[in-house]
Design a protein around this motif. Structure first.
Motif, short mmCIF file in Angstrom:
data_model
loop_
_atom_site.label_atom_id
_atom_site.label_comp_id
_atom_site.label_asym_id
_atom_site.label_seq_id
_atom_site.Cartn_x
_atom_site.Cartn_y
_atom_site.Cartn_z
N ALA A 14 0.85 -1.19 0.00
CA ALA A 14 0.00 0.00 0.00
C ALA A 14 0.89 1.24 0.00
N LEU A 15 0.52 2.21 -0.81
CA LEU A 15 1.32 3.43 -0.96
C LEU A 15 0.49 4.67 -0.67
N TRP A 16 1.09 5.60 0.02
CA TRP A 16 0.48 6.90 0.24
C TRP A 16 1.05 7.86 -0.78
N MET A 17 0.19 8.58 -1.46
CA MET A 17 0.65 9.61 -2.38
C MET A 17 0.28 10.96 -1.78
N MET A 18 1.27 11.82 -1.70
CA MET A 18 1.04 13.18 -1.22
C MET A 18 1.34 14.15 -2.35
N VAL A 19 0.42 15.06 -2.56
CA VAL A 19 0.57 16.07 -3.59
C VAL A 19 0.58 17.43 -2.90
N SER A 20 1.66 18.16 -3.11
CA SER A 20 1.73 19.52 -2.56
C SER A 20 1.95 20.47 -3.73
N PHE A 21 1.44 21.66 -3.59
CA PHE A 21 1.57 22.59 -4.71
C PHE A 21 1.62 24.02 -4.23
N ASP A 22 2.23 24.84 -5.07
CA ASP A 22 2.29 26.28 -4.89
C ASP A 22 1.88 26.88 -6.22
N LEU A 23 0.64 27.32 -6.29
CA LEU A 23 0.08 27.81 -7.54
C LEU A 23 -0.21 29.30 -7.43
N PRO A 24 0.05 30.04 -8.49
CA PRO A 24 -0.25 31.48 -8.45
C PRO A 24 -1.76 31.72 -8.40
N VAL A 25 -2.14 32.76 -7.67
CA VAL A 25 -3.56 33.09 -7.53
C VAL A 25 -3.81 34.60 -7.66
N GLY A 26 -2.90 35.29 -8.33
CA GLY A 26 -3.01 36.75 -8.47
C GLY A 26 -4.11 37.17 -9.42
N GLU A 27 -4.28 36.46 -10.49
CA GLU A 27 -5.30 36.78 -11.49
C GLU A 27 -6.52 35.86 -11.31
N LYS A 28 -7.66 36.31 -11.78
CA LYS A 28 -8.88 35.51 -11.67
C LYS A 28 -8.71 34.15 -12.35
N SER A 29 -8.08 34.12 -13.51
CA SER A 29 -7.88 32.85 -14.23
C SER A 29 -6.96 31.92 -13.46
N GLU A 30 -5.98 32.47 -12.75
CA GLU A 30 -5.07 31.65 -11.94
C GLU A 30 -5.81 31.07 -10.74
N LYS A 32 -8.96 30.38 -10.60
CA LYS A 32 -9.82 29.33 -11.13
C LYS A 32 -9.02 28.06 -11.41
N ALA A 33 -7.84 28.20 -11.99
CA ALA A 33 -7.00 27.03 -12.29
C ALA A 33 -6.60 26.33 -10.99
N ALA A 34 -6.25 27.09 -9.95
CA ALA A 34 -5.87 26.49 -8.66
C ALA A 34 -7.06 25.78 -8.03
N THR A 35 -8.22 26.40 -8.07
CA THR A 35 -9.43 25.79 -7.52
C THR A 35 -9.81 24.53 -8.29
N ASP A 36 -9.71 24.60 -9.60
CA ASP A 36 -10.01 23.42 -10.42
C ASP A 36 -9.07 22.27 -10.10
N PHE A 37 -7.79 22.57 -9.88
CA PHE A 37 -6.82 21.52 -9.55
C PHE A 37 -7.12 20.90 -8.19
N ARG A 38 -7.42 21.74 -7.20
CA ARG A 38 -7.79 21.22 -5.87
C ARG A 38 -9.04 20.34 -5.97
N ASN A 39 -10.03 20.81 -6.68
CA ASN A 39 -11.26 20.03 -6.84
C ASN A 39 -11.00 18.71 -7.58
N TYR A 40 -10.10 18.74 -8.54
CA TYR A 40 -9.74 17.52 -9.25
C TYR A 40 -9.15 16.50 -8.27
N LEU A 41 -8.24 16.95 -7.40
CA LEU A 41 -7.64 16.04 -6.42
C LEU A 41 -8.72 15.45 -5.50
N GLY A 79 2.99 27.46 -11.90
CA GLY A 79 3.10 27.00 -10.52
C GLY A 79 3.92 25.74 -10.41
N SER A 80 3.97 25.22 -9.19
CA SER A 80 4.79 24.07 -8.87
C SER A 80 3.95 23.01 -8.17
N VAL A 81 4.05 21.76 -8.64
CA VAL A 81 3.32 20.65 -8.04
C VAL A 81 4.33 19.55 -7.73
#
Length: 114
Positions: A14-30, A32-41, A79-81
């Motif tokens: 059994a394996l644990w996968m951990m995903v950490s990220f630092d995504l830009p959120v300065g612009e509205k589109s950024e 949205k992209a960060a929120t979409d990625f979190r929701n995807y996870l 950003g960085s994942v």
């Protein structure tokens, strides 16, 4: 072939996968992209440890490789994942410390009306 029960629940399989990220959120589109990625996870069965750290238990290296491939396809433009995979046996040594309050909480003073 189905593995025997002892192999199936092995702490080394059994394996644990951990995903950490630092995504830009300065612009509205950024944002949205960060929120979409979190929701995807979350949709993929990850749980949130902190706002930008998510984790999930997987059944073996093949499942981890497949998950990593799916995550890679959903990466935001900027950003960085980081993806870290460790065995359940390694994960069992994790220690979680939560903040503690110093002393007893203060009681509010008597209300004084003038």
């Amino acid at each position: 072939m189905i593995p025997d029960r002892q192999t199936w629940i092995s702490g080394y399989r059994a394996l644990w996968m951990m995903v950490s990220f630092d995504l830009p959120v300065g612009e509205k589109s950024e944002r949205k992209a960060a929120t979409d990625f979190r929701n995807y996870l979350l949709d993929e069965g990850f749980r949130m440890a902190q706002y930008s750290i998510y984790y999930r238990l997987l059944d073996g290296k093949d499942a981890a490789a497949a998950m990593e491939s799916r995550i890679q396809k959903r990466l935001p433009q900027n950003g960085s994942v980081h993806v870290l995979t460790i065995t359940d046996k390694q994960y069992e040594s994790i220690r979680v410390f939560e903040g503690r309050r110093a002393g007893n909480p203060e009681k509010p003073g008597q209300l004084v009306l003038f």
